[in-house]
Enzyme design. Structure first.
Site, PDB file in Angstrom:
ATOM      1  N   CYS A 142      54.238  56.548  88.212  1.00  0.00           N
ATOM      2  CA  CYS A 142      54.035  55.506  89.228  1.00  0.00           C
ATOM      3  C   CYS A 142      53.630  56.097  90.575  1.00  0.00           C
ATOM      4  CB  CYS A 142      55.277  54.621  89.335  1.00  0.00           C
ATOM      5  SG  CYS A 142      54.932  53.019  90.111  1.00  0.00           S
ATOM      6  N   HIS A 237      55.722  52.084  83.803  1.00  0.00           N
ATOM      7  CA  HIS A 237      57.130  52.468  83.708  1.00  0.00           C
ATOM      8  C   HIS A 237      57.632  52.253  82.284  1.00  0.00           C
ATOM      9  CE1 HIS A 237      58.250  53.334  87.873  1.00  0.00           C
ATOM     10  NE2 HIS A 237      57.500  52.314  88.245  1.00  0.00           N
ATOM     11  N   GLU A 239      59.617  53.984  80.823  1.00  0.00           N
ATOM     12  CA  GLU A 239      61.027  54.378  80.763  1.00  0.00           C
ATOM     13  C   GLU A 239      61.987  53.261  81.157  1.00  0.00           C
ATOM     14  OE1 GLU A 239      60.088  54.809  85.095  1.00  0.00           O
ATOM     15  OE2 GLU A 239      59.021  55.076  83.202  1.00  0.00           O
TER      16      GLU A 239
END
Length: 307
Positions: A142, A237, A239
């Site tokens: 990011c 993202h 994760e």
């Protein structure tokens, strides 16, 4: 195989409840094997949440990994107990003489600021330069992806008219379908995004040393690869846990900020029905492929031989 984490790290007990195999340093030292050394520069405000999200994915690997959390000396986090930072994090200046097989640099809540206005920008630049001689492969996420592309290649970021917020459909770009980073991926896959800025294809295409290997018709450039996989710049993202976007949405609603329901996230677009999770498989593949093909198989056995 287990993940080797610092003794008493909160993520250990949280992930054990999910039946994820992790061990602490004390037990790992009894095993006669060289683990991969992985540095994590965690710039997110909620450190423990981000640690847990990353550890959850890193543990889905047959490799033993020693995770070392890095912090920058020029910034003191406000949302994490100082005791936690002292126990589990080390300043970059205390780690810069070491070498690591892999490194992850997270996003940071400073994306609307110019890079040079960020209080710790000078230290970030030093770390980014250091990775090129002390780390086999670096995974930027990011804001870190935008910052890395800007620092190393001069790629600008652009402010969006409204926040890119939701879970979007992605694909591998033509010609890159056989890259090891995408082994096991479906033709289409989903990734969460939460950002106010973007990097653009036309800027990246001016640099022959950069390859856009994944993107989305809705959310734009997703993964940029450089130096044969020694650098990955990832705008999404993967994760994120199932309820991260939900927490962000409800936080902004309470604050009275202009925020729309995250795209493609809630069941029937109804926050009361909760999220429909459709990115976990892709997330596990992305991190395990990176660890296996770009870290483990590329790093030298003697870590001091990293060039």
């Amino acid at each position: 195989m287990p993940l080797n984490l610092p003794d008493r790290l909160p993520a250990i007990e949280l992930l054990k409840k999910e039946n994820i195999f992790v061990i602490d340093n004390s037990r790992a030292c009894a095993q006669d094997i060289r683990p991969l050394r992985l540095a994590v520069l965690n710039l997110m405000p909620l450190k423990i949440t981000t640690e847990t999200d990353l550890v959850r994915l890193l543990s889905n690997s047959p490799l033993q990994i020693e995770v070392c959390f890095m912090k920058i000396k020029s910034h003191t986090p406000k949302n994490t107990p100082i005791e936690h930072m002292k126990a589990f994090y080390r300043d970059f200046c205390d780690m810069k003489d070491e070498r690591f097989d892999g490194m992850i640099v997270t996003g940071a809540p400073v994306e609307l600021m110019e890079f040079e206005e960020v209080s710790y920008w000078e230290e970030i630049k030093e770390i980014f330069d250091w990775t090129r001689s002390h780390v086999t492969s670096t995974f930027y996420i990011c804001w870190a992806a935008q910052a890395g592309l800007y620092h190393h290649y001069g790629i600008p970021k652009h402010k969006l008219d409204k926040k890119m917020f939701g879970v979007f459909r992605h694909h591998v770009c033509n010609g890159f379908e056989t890259l090891p980073i995408f082994r096991g991926f479906d033709d289409e896959f989903f990734i969460p995004h939460s950002r106010h800025t973007e990097i653009r294809r036309e800027d990246i295409e001016q640099h022959n040393e950069l390859d856009i290997v994944s993107e989305s018709e809705e959310s734009g450039v997703h993964i940029v690869m450089a130096r044969g996989g020694r650098e990955f710049f990832v705008t999404g993202h993967s994760e994120y846990s199932p309820f991260t976007l939900d927490a962000e949405y409800r936080r902004d609603v309470v604050k009275g900020l202009p925020i729309e329901i995250p795209v493609g996230y809630y069941r029937d677009d109804n926050p009361d029905k909760g999220p429909l999770v459709k990115w976990r498989g892709t997330a596990n593949l992305l991190f395990s492929n990176w660890l296996n093909y770009y870290v483990y198989q590329e790093t030298p056995y003697d870590i001091n031989d990293i060039k």
